[in-house]
Design an enzyme around this catalytic site. Structure first.
Site, mmCIF file in Angstrom:
data_model
loop_
_atom_site.group_PDB
_atom_site.id
_atom_site.type_symbol
_atom_site.label_atom_id
_atom_site.label_comp_id
_atom_site.label_asym_id
_atom_site.label_seq_id
_atom_site.Cartn_x
_atom_site.Cartn_y
_atom_site.Cartn_z
ATOM 1 N N GLY B 12 0.814 -1.217 0.000
ATOM 2 C CA GLY B 12 0.000 0.000 0.000
ATOM 3 C C GLY B 12 0.841 1.257 0.000
ATOM 4 N N ARG B 302 23.694 9.708 -8.522
ATOM 5 C CA ARG B 302 24.031 9.104 -7.235
ATOM 6 C C ARG B 302 25.191 8.125 -7.287
ATOM 7 N NH1 ARG B 302 17.746 8.526 -5.187
ATOM 8 N NH2 ARG B 302 17.538 10.763 -4.823
#
Lengths: 276, 659
Positions: B12, B302
């Site tokens: 969720g 990154r």
């Protein structure tokens, strides 16, 4: 090694390297089971928090009496105080266990940390409580913007930065439950049928305000205020102001309660005049 | 009346919630499963923002197409290109939708959405809500799904754990018809029928022990699909975020937005300089990213920033105070500005380190952050089909393709984001589809929401027109579900039965096994990799799997047994670890986040390929193949980000660009 000038500093210098801290933990195997206390002693390194200590206990659950127990059950997820999961009562105060640093809450050798589940929610096991009532309250106050579906319909309303700042602050609420644990009017209600019988609490009031402030969200303002004029609504607040003191996100909860209180009054008067 | 068609969503976070909302709108009954109340999902931790082309950037020469091109280049040409194009084209529409849902995006004085700079781009194209953007987006979707739940369109199963997909015989092999799940309070194990299952279970950071991930991000759900036959793609592609704060229990992320808002990374020029940061004059500070990458400076992607920080600390021993840490410095900015733009991370640093980063530079070090790899998924390509792959896009020039819907992927195609198992889908971080070998900052929130909204429609179409239309899950014999529940009950009993007896040695302690797995994976399979070291990691994983098979549980409770859930996950995490290290060993090149000191260069001829891993149940090990990357839209070029101390790649880039 630093030479200390006072006893207090000497104690702290020693403590900073390696020290023992006791964890006194209120345990319970499940609903309607007996409560018991267990104590675990841990060697603490610099930078530890309650979570890292509970993790150590899980790996080696032996009490100070040398009795082998079970890992303590507790709720946690993000560990950076943004998800709200790991709330418990630590040394008497409801707060997140991830941001409870041992160097701060138990700075000295031999200190004790007491851990208890929140008392305003039913215990599932040990320190894990069921906060379903908080999410149910969000349904009751219709804490959402009633959009016309997830289709591509262009941008939302424009907003001034000051308005955004107010909404953002309210929207940081992580449904942790600290405000309810601290509130004298908010009561434990084990059964779902009891949830709307006593004070709904600061979190839901503040969320109602958040959505009343949004241009589209305000469509449901009347519904929200009707709910909050009920027997569990804003009038039940006793103005102790504990909620705002314990909120880890510094949400202006008392301002929200006052704002909702004013809105319900206006709503009631306008209803009276319109004869509805 | 016929039974309403059902879909199960597992997870969720942003992907699961966006998918639930879209599929509920399409008329499906949605059963949403989550380990935690969905509002506490890991998406809440995302900080910096969400990328999308916007009107300001557009007038400065930016475009959806450039966003697409940056994402492919940032991912070092490992991603299949069509899905990325579709995602970039949808991005502005997604921002508008979130705006309508009431997300409190930061605003300009005039009331428009404010923008910030982020890694891998020279344009401000990142929308944000303070430094808790993930939280604000998650809450907006959580609220919409709560509304659907109140209407009866979505049913939530929170504090339930996914244990396995249930497969039945389909026309072309197995087909997913439901799941087995367990209530983590009562410990009840149950089968749930569904016409399709969507996995939206996020990343697997916990395999590395300490990471920036939430404790629920174990990768166990992915592992359970993988061990049931779903393919796992590019498992070796793990993003190590350059700026995290080491802690006793986790590594806390300091968002890339700190650099996007002007944060500078530095160490003292003089090795062992023990003066406090503020007393070191400007000239005696080494801003190593700015010196090496004058074009992008501190906002290089990154993987590059991470390797440079690692090199400064580990190889050159120039870390602050001689340790594994460098400064991330924002003290030259106005403290009020920092509170307004970055309040969330300022508070985290102050709370957990006890130092105010508005006045003292933060001390940071890289930490495992994101899984670019994940369940292998399919798609149907859209209408854009250039005669040949295009060179690098130049800002402000005409784009090779417009931003109409359907250019990259065919909307509504039932196979969009379907795994190799019919009816089993993967949305969000748990799939491999968008980020190639390195994810650009602020593209994760986008890919998660995009999957849910875009591919949710395909799931509905599959259920309406595909196998479930003639053989709904309701028609599958009960025995299929009973035997799946039986298998999980036996697996559980085998574990809980070990809780009796007094043997509690480290050797068989699941918490210790997990800790050793994390330490081994961090040491052998993160920033720098090498053949012999990877083999050692694989050997260690095999040893840990053997120990896990003999483990002893410390709790035999039949109510709310978290130890059981954790111990069971450790076995699944070891399967993920094996796939990651196997993929890393097989990829004999360096690309994006995957850096091999024994093969330091990218090798497109041999390895511009997807690592395609299947689980060999007999051996209990990963089986690695390589498959072609679909790269028909943009031609590969050297990925240098304008680095100045290397002549050759710069020339190669110029050559590739036809200069």
């Amino acid at each position: 090694m630093t030479v200390a000038t006072t006893n207090g500093t000497a104690k702290r210098t020693a403590a900073a390297n390696s020290r023992k801290v006791r964890f006194r933990i209120k345990r319970c195997d499940g609903p309607n089971k007996l409560v018991r206390w267990e104590t675990f002693e841990l060697t603490i390194a610099k930078g530890e928090n309650v979570i890292s200590c509970l993790q150590k206990i899980a790996a080696n659950p032996v009490t100070t009496e040398g009795k082998r127990s079970t890992p303590v059950v507790w709720d946690c997820s993000c560990l950076e105080e943004v998800c709200g999961s790991c709330t418990m009562v630590i040394n008497g105060q409801a707060r997140q266990s991830c941001s409870a640093l041992i160097d701060v809450i138990a700075p000295d050798d031999g200190d004790t940390v007491t851990l208890e589940p929140m008392s305003k929610f039913p215990v599932i096991r040990d320190l894990w409580v069921d906060r379903s009532r908080m999410f149910d309250a969000l349904k009751r106050v219709k804490a959402w913007v009633p959009i016309d579906g997830t289709y591509d319909l262009g941008a939302g309303p424009r907003e001034r930065p000051e308005e955004q700042a107010v909404r953002y602050a309210l929207s940081e609420c992580m449904t942790c439950g600290c405000c309810l644990e601290a509130c004298p009017q908010f009561e434990l209600a084990e059964d779902e049928s009891e949830w709307d019988k006593s004070f709904i609490g600061a979190q839901a009031l503040s969320q109602a305000r958040l959505f009343n402030l949004h241009e589209t969200g305000a469509q449901l303002k009347g519904d929200r205020l009707e709910t909050l004029m009920g027997p569990d609504g804003v009038s039940e607040c006793g103005n102790a102001q504990n909620c705002v003191k314990v909120c880890p996100k510094h949400i202006p909860l008392t301002e929200s309660i006052a704002a909702v209180g004013r809105s319900t009054t206006i709503h009631a008067i306008s209803k009276w005049f319109s004869g509805k | 009346m016929t039974q309403q068609q059902r879909v199960i969503v597992v997870g969720g976070g942003l992907a699961g919630l966006a998918g639930s909302a879209r599929m509920a709108e399409a008329g499906l009954a949605v059963d949403l499963f989550s380990l935690v109340p969905v509002k506490r999902s890991h998406s809440v931790c995302a900080q910096g923002g969400i990328n999308a082309c916007n009107e300001v950037a557009r007038q400065q020469g930016y475009s959806e197409y450039e966003h697409f091109d940056e994402t492919i280049y940032g991912g070092d040409f490992l991603a299949d290109q069509h899905p990325v194009l579709e995602m970039a084209n949808w991005a502005p529409r997604i921002i508008d939708l979130l705006d309508r849902m009431g997300v409190p995006f930061n605003r300009t004085a005039e009331g428009y959405r404010d923008l910030r700079l982020f890694g891998g781009s020279l344009f401000k194209r990142t929308h944000f809500s303070g430094a808790t953007t993930g939280q604000q987006l998650l809450y907006a979707l959580d609220e919409q799904v709560r509304r659907l739940e109140a209407d009866g369109a979505v049913t939530k199963y929170e504090s339930w754990e996914f244990l396995r997909p249930i497969l039945a015989d389909g026309a072309d092999g197995p087909r997913c018809v439901g799941i087995v799940a367990q209530d983590l309070r009562t410990m009840q194990i149950r089968a749930f029928r569904a016409d399709a299952v969507v996995m939206a279970t996020g990343g697997a950071g916990l395999v590395f022990g300490k990471s920036t991930n939430s404790v629920i991000c174990t990768g166990a759900a992915l592992a359970r699909c993988y061990q049931a036959g779903a393919a796992y793609a590019n498992p070796e592609m793990i993003q190590v975020h350059p700026t995290a704060v080491p802690g006793a229990d986790k590594l806390r992320l300091m968002s890339e937005s700190a650099r996007g808002e002007g944060g500078r990374v530095w160490v003292p020029r003089k090795k062992g300089d023990s003066r406090p940061a503020r007393e070191i004059p400007e000239a005696e500070r080494l801003y190593f990213l700015e010196e090496k990458y004058p074009k992008y400076g501190n906002i290089v992607p990154r993987d590059i920033a991470t390797r440079e920080i690692f090199d400064i600390c580990v190889n050159q021993h120039m870390g602050v105070d001689g340790g594994n840490q460098v400064y991330l410095d924002l003290t030259h900015k106005d403290p009020e500005y920092l509170t307004r733009k970055l309040g969330g991370i300022m508070d985290i640093y102050q709370k957990f380190v006890g130092v105010d980063p508005r006045h003292e530079p933060m001390k940071i070090f890289p930490g495992v952050h994101y899984s670019m790899g994940g369940l292998w998924t399919q798609y149907t390509a859209g209408s854009y089909a250039p005669s040949e792959p295009q060179p690098a896009h130049v800002s402000g020039t005409e784009t090779a393709c417009d931003a109409e819907i359907g250019r990259g992927m065919l909307p509504g195609a039932p196979n969009n984001m379907m795994t190799n198992i019919e009816g089993l889908y993967a949305f969000g971080e748990v799939n491999f589809a968008f980020h190639g070998a390195n994810r650009l900052g602020a593209n994760a929130l986008l890919s998660c929401i995009f999957d849910g909204l875009f591919s949710g429609v395909g799931v509905a179409n599959y259920i309406r027109d595909g196998a479930p239309s003639t053989a709904p899950a309701e028609s599958i014999p009960q025995s299929v579900f009973d035997s799946a529940v039986g298998a999980e009950s036996s697996r559980q009993k085998a574990i809980t039965d070990t809780a009796i007896g007094g043997d509690h040695a480290d050797e068989t302690n699941p918490y210790i096994i997990a800790k050793e797995m994390g330490e081994e994976m961090t040491a052998g399979c993160t920033v720098v990799r090498e053949e012999a070291r990877l083999q050692k990691t694989l050997d260690r994983i095999a040893e840990l799997r053997d120990r896990w098979s003999r483990m002893k549980l410390a709790d035999g409770a039949t109510w709310t047994n978290q130890s059981l859930s954790f111990a069971r996950s450790v076995g699944d995490m070891l399967a993920v670890a094996d796939a990651m290290a196997s993929g890393a060993k097989a990829r004999k090149e360096s690309r994006g986040a995957h850096y091999r000191i024994d093969y330091p260069d990218r090798d497109d001829a041999k390895f511009m390929k997807t690592t395609f891993v299947t689980y060999d149940a007999g051996e209990g090990r990963a089986r690695v193949e390589h498959r072609e990357v679909r790269a028909e839209l943009v031609a590969p070029r050297a990925r240098t980000y304008g680095k100045v101390d290397k002549e050759e790649p710069a020339k190669a880039e110029a050559a590739a660009a036809g200069v």
